[in-house]
Motif scaffolding. Structure first.
Motif, PDB file in Angstrom:
ATOM      1  N   SER A   1      36.423 -38.956   8.929  1.00 38.79           N
ATOM      2  CA  SER A   1      35.833 -38.646   7.497  1.00 38.79           C
ATOM      3  C   SER A   1      34.447 -38.465   7.339  1.00 38.79           C
ATOM      4  O   SER A   1      33.923 -39.644   7.760  1.00 38.79           O
ATOM      5  CB  SER A   1      36.800 -39.262   6.249  1.00 38.79           C
ATOM      6  OG  SER A   1      36.359 -38.871   5.126  1.00 38.79           O
ATOM      7  N   GLY A   2      33.709 -37.355   6.899  1.00 36.93           N
ATOM      8  CA  GLY A   2      32.243 -37.504   6.799  1.00 36.93           C
ATOM      9  C   GLY A   2      31.643 -36.812   8.037  1.00 36.93           C
ATOM     10  O   GLY A   2      30.442 -36.556   7.893  1.00 36.93           O
TER      11      GLY A   2
ATOM     12  N   PHE B   1      27.880 -35.270   7.266  1.00 33.97           N
ATOM     13  CA  PHE B   1      27.774 -34.668   6.241  1.00 33.97           C
ATOM     14  C   PHE B   1      26.327 -34.387   5.636  1.00 33.97           C
ATOM     15  O   PHE B   1      26.221 -33.139   5.221  1.00 33.97           O
ATOM     16  CB  PHE B   1      28.600 -35.847   4.918  1.00 33.97           C
ATOM     17  CG  PHE B   1      29.093 -35.142   3.612  1.00 33.97           C
ATOM     18  CD1 PHE B   1      30.539 -34.799   3.664  1.00 33.97           C
ATOM     19  CD2 PHE B   1      28.291 -34.733   2.796  1.00 33.97           C
ATOM     20  CE1 PHE B   1      31.035 -34.176   2.442  1.00 33.97           C
ATOM     21  CE2 PHE B   1      28.930 -33.823   1.531  1.00 33.97           C
ATOM     22  CZ  PHE B   1      30.038 -33.668   1.470  1.00 33.97           C
TER      23      PHE B   1
ATOM     24  N   GLN C   1      25.056 -30.521   4.892  1.00 32.31           N
ATOM     25  CA  GLN C   1      24.845 -30.113   3.685  1.00 32.31           C
ATOM     26  C   GLN C   1      23.274 -29.462   3.878  1.00 32.31           C
ATOM     27  O   GLN C   1      23.024 -28.555   3.152  1.00 32.31           O
ATOM     28  CB  GLN C   1      24.763 -31.256   2.491  1.00 32.31           C
ATOM     29  CG  GLN C   1      24.410 -30.860   1.273  1.00 32.31           C
ATOM     30  CD  GLN C   1      24.659 -32.128   0.169  1.00 32.31           C
ATOM     31  OE1 GLN C   1      24.990 -33.113   0.585  1.00 32.31           O
ATOM     32  NE2 GLN C   1      24.267 -31.699  -0.945  1.00 32.31           N
TER      33      GLN C   1
ATOM     34  N   GLN D   1      30.146 -28.535  -2.346  1.00 20.49           N
ATOM     35  CA  GLN D   1      31.686 -28.421  -2.303  1.00 20.49           C
ATOM     36  C   GLN D   1      32.277 -27.670  -1.043  1.00 20.49           C
ATOM     37  O   GLN D   1      33.364 -28.026  -0.387  1.00 20.49           O
ATOM     38  CB  GLN D   1      32.306 -27.541  -3.642  1.00 20.49           C
ATOM     39  CG  GLN D   1      33.659 -27.357  -3.851  1.00 20.49           C
ATOM     40  CD  GLN D   1      34.216 -28.758  -4.060  1.00 20.49           C
ATOM     41  OE1 GLN D   1      34.032 -29.502  -4.933  1.00 20.49           O
ATOM     42  NE2 GLN D   1      35.374 -29.033  -3.258  1.00 20.49           N
TER      43      GLN D   1
ATOM     44  N   THR E   1      32.407 -30.513   1.710  1.00 18.29           N
ATOM     45  CA  THR E   1      33.599 -31.477   1.436  1.00 18.29           C
ATOM     46  C   THR E   1      34.763 -30.777   1.648  1.00 18.29           C
ATOM     47  O   THR E   1      35.728 -31.495   2.407  1.00 18.29           O
ATOM     48  CB  THR E   1      33.505 -31.574  -0.340  1.00 18.29           C
ATOM     49  OG1 THR E   1      32.272 -32.264  -0.641  1.00 18.29           O
ATOM     50  CG2 THR E   1      34.806 -32.648  -0.478  1.00 18.29           C
ATOM     51  N   ASP E   2      34.921 -29.420   1.385  1.00 18.17           N
ATOM     52  CA  ASP E   2      36.317 -28.689   1.826  1.00 18.17           C
ATOM     53  C   ASP E   2      36.316 -28.671   3.353  1.00 18.17           C
ATOM     54  O   ASP E   2      37.398 -28.881   3.764  1.00 18.17           O
ATOM     55  CB  ASP E   2      36.210 -27.335   1.390  1.00 18.17           C
ATOM     56  CG  ASP E   2      36.501 -27.426  -0.206  1.00 18.17           C
ATOM     57  OD1 ASP E   2      36.604 -28.352  -0.787  1.00 18.17           O
ATOM     58  OD2 ASP E   2      36.016 -26.127  -0.798  1.00 18.17           O
TER      59      ASP E   2
ATOM     60  N   ASP F   1      35.059 -30.882   5.500  1.00 19.10           N
ATOM     61  CA  ASP F   1      35.306 -32.168   6.026  1.00 19.10           C
ATOM     62  C   ASP F   1      36.789 -32.688   5.893  1.00 19.10           C
ATOM     63  O   ASP F   1      37.424 -33.297   6.667  1.00 19.10           O
ATOM     64  CB  ASP F   1      34.361 -33.318   5.378  1.00 19.10           C
ATOM     65  CG  ASP F   1      34.735 -34.449   5.773  1.00 19.10           C
ATOM     66  OD1 ASP F   1      34.763 -34.879   7.145  1.00 19.10           O
ATOM     67  OD2 ASP F   1      34.824 -35.460   4.909  1.00 19.10           O
ATOM     68  N   SER F   2      37.415 -32.048   4.612  1.00 20.68           N
ATOM     69  CA  SER F   2      38.789 -32.593   4.394  1.00 20.68           C
ATOM     70  C   SER F   2      39.731 -31.699   4.915  1.00 20.68           C
ATOM     71  O   SER F   2      41.001 -32.200   4.727  1.00 20.68           O
ATOM     72  CB  SER F   2      38.820 -32.657   2.995  1.00 20.68           C
ATOM     73  OG  SER F   2      38.570 -31.424   2.140  1.00 20.68           O
TER      74      SER F   2
END
Length: 634
Positions: free
Chosen positions: A49-50, A68, A72, A110, A113-114, A116-117
């Protein structure tokens, strides 16, 4: 030919060879190892994660393996570059129209985040599969793009400018009424864009990373065909005169009648060039009463007026003003009948009416609403002077004095009313005014309307059959000795005929019509005296008639030689003269009152009281009101 030998059969229940067993063990071990490795992979993916997985991209930008913050930052730089190169062009035209930076934006946070997850969004055992998929074929995450708070308005302005250069949006055909013509202003074709489609294309172009100008296609649209049936329904109207709204009393505007032939308009429009004007003749019908003429006519003239002086107590004056205010500003349409009782309603203390004298059974007594007959009488005289039609009117039992004889109108709620009709061709307005002048109180009623002739009204009366009232004395212990108190004022009886006289503009009498015949009763005057003074007025202390004692003869004196006759006898009884009654002769004609009537009615002479040196305490004159008196008048 090779000889075939019979095959061998394994004995039933024989075991597999050791080699087969080893193969199965190896396969199982490999499967277990792979399963363990996959579980380990899933577990490892769960710890990443990240850090987007290798092969992960956002809108075509590879962010695999980046942290992350790194992902970005990379995306923000890329979308900033795309925004700088975003522009528009029109098919067939090489000119480019740049879209300003800050017009569109991408939700980078966003998107990262999407990305990564994404592998962990489908459960533990799916994480390894999504990792392998990302590693082998890659995974591209969509980014949300849109216009900024002011960006959409900027794009609208850019597109409007481009449309204007291309010829603008389509101009539809319009029409207008110009005098006696209906003019069609033919529209022009336009080249315009479907704004919704263009805006969606700009966002998609921005998201894709295509740096070439977005090519737009303008659509050419002709003006809509003229619906002559619809135009006819909107333009053509029936002629209508201006009128006064019966609910709001506002002027309803007049309407000019308009019409045209649809077939004539169709022939004129056929083949006409875009952008030209086409005129079609109108049939115009003007109203007989326009809005302006009605506004100029309404309430422009004083039809008639009357003024009466308001006497009596403060309560009575208050009642007069209150009753008059109920019809102040009242508007009557042609043919409408005014009712005084409907206007005032029942006279109650809740409405503000007070105790004041009324006539009842020939007596003056205090009741709620005393005095309300004065506004009805003043209004009656104003309507007579306005030459209006009287529907219902009743005269008082006794002459009132504040208006000329025969020109009063008594009312009593529930039985006696005063009503008149607006028999003119236009609305009328009633205006009442209560005011002070020179220390006195007055009531003026004026009626406004529209005069269509030069006739004026002069009301006159003929008063006759005068009957003087008598003065009667009554014993009352409450009256201080040595004084006289007015218990009831007297009224002189008489008849009065009223005439409505019409004169033309030159002062010539056109007609004289008997309006009413009125008979007013006589009422005695009552004076109250103390029992100690009763004998002087022919009464005993108990109020019965007083009889003076008989005179006692005087003894004869001894005559002297020179006496020839005896002196005349004397009486000890006081001599009281009868009240002198002075009657005013009946006048042949009495004119209507002036704006400020005299305080002293000429039709009510008062007999003199004997002058014996005793002061008279006079009560205020009785005043009329809504109480019904004997004979159906009040």
């Amino acid at each position: 030919m090779e000889e075939k030998k019979p095959g061998k059969r394994l004995a039933v229940g024989a075991t597999k060879s050791p080699g087969a067993k080893r193969g199965l063990i190896i396969v199982g071990a490999v499967a277990a190892a792979l399963a363990a490795a996959y579980v380990a992979l899933c577990a490892w993916v769960g710890t990443t994660s990240g850090n987007p997985l290798p092969g992960t991209a956002v809108a075509g930008v590879d962010i695999g393996g980046l942290s992350f913050p790194q992902a970005q930052e990379k995306l923000e730089q890329e979308f900033s570059r795309r925004a700088q190169s975003l522009s528009l062009t029109v098919a067939g035209d090489s000119q480019a129209y740049p879209i300003p930076i800050g017009t569109v934006e991408a939700d980078v946070l966003q998107a990262v985040t999407d990305a990564d997850s994404w592998p962990r969004a489908h459960g533990f055992f799916a994480q390894g599969a999504y990792f392998l998929k990302s590693l082998i074929v890659g995974h591209d995450v969509e980014v949300s793009v849109g216009f900024t708070a002011t960006g959409e308005a900027q794009v609208d302005d850019i597109l409007a400018g481009i449309e204007s250069e291309l010829g603008g949006v389509v101009q539809e055909t319009t029409w207008s009424v110009e005098g006696d013509e209906l003019v069609f202003h033919l529209g022009k074709p336009g080249r315009a864009f479907d704004l919704s489609t263009v805006k969606s294309g700009i966002l998609a172009h921005f998201s894709s990373g295509d740096t070439t100008p977005l090519e737009l296609t303008a659509e050419t649209t002709d003006p809509a065909a003229v619906d002559l049936e619809q135009v006819h329904s909107e333009v053509c109207t029936e002629v209508s005169n201006a009128s006064l709204d019966p609910e709001t009393f506002e002027i309803t505007p007049s309407v000019t009648g308009l019409d045209f032939e649809i077939s004539t308009a169709s022939a004129a429009l056929e083949g006409a060039a875009w952008g030209s004007d086409v005129s079609v003749p109108l049939s115009v019908t003007e109203p007989t009463v326009s809005t302006e003429s009605l506004r100029d006519l309404l309430f422009r003239d004083v039809l008639g007026s009357a003024t009466s002086k308001v006497g009596g107590s403060a309560n009575r004056k208050s009642n007069v003003a209150l009753a008059a205010s109920t019809f102040n500003g009242r508007i009557l349409l042609p043919g409408e009948v005014f009712s005084y009782n409907t206007s005032t309603g029942s006279r109650t203390a809740e409405k503000g009416y007070k105790m004041a004298p009324v006539y009842k059974g020939g007596k003056s007594v205090d009741e709620i609403g005393g005095g309300i007959c004065q506004p009805s009488s003043t209004l009656y005289l104003a309507t007579l002077n306005s030459n209006l039609k009287i529907v219902e009117r009743h005269h008082h039992t006794y002459a009132v004095g504040y208006v000329p004889d025969g020109m009063d109108a008594t009312v009593y709620y529930g039985s006696l009313d005063y009503r008149f009709e607006n028999d003119t061709d236009y609305p009328i307005k009633l205006v009442s005014e209560s005011y002070q002048k020179g220390g006195a109180t007055y009531l003026t009623v004026t009626i406004y309307g529209t005069k269509l002739d030069d006739l004026t009204v002069k009301m006159t009366n003929n008063v006759y059959n005068w009957v003087s009232y008598e003065t009667v004395y009554q014993v009352d212990a409450s009256v201080p000795a040595g004084t006289i108190k007015e218990g009831q004022n007297g009224y002189t009886g008489r008849n009065a005929d009223t005439y409505r006289n019409l004169y033309d503009g030159d002062g010539n009498l056109v007609s004289s019509t008997l309006e009413t015949t009125n008979k007013y009763k006589v009422r005695e005057r009552l004076l109250l005296v103390n029992p100690a003074d009763a004998n002087q007025y022919g009464l005993n202390a108990d109020g019965t008639p007083y009889t003076p004692p008989a005179a006692t003869p005087t003894p004869a004196a001894t005559p002297t030689p020179s006496a020839s006759t005896a002196p005349a006898p004397e009486t000890s009884a006081p001599v009281t003269d009868a009240p002198a009654v002075t009657e005013t002769p009946s006048p042949a004609e009495s004119a209507a009152p002036s704006a400020e009537p005299s305080d002293t009615p000429t039709a009510d002479p008062t007999p003199a009281v004997p002058d014996i040196g005793i002061p008279i305490v006079s009560a205020a004159p009785s005043e009329e009101s809504g109480g019904q008196a004997e004979g159906g008048a009040a």
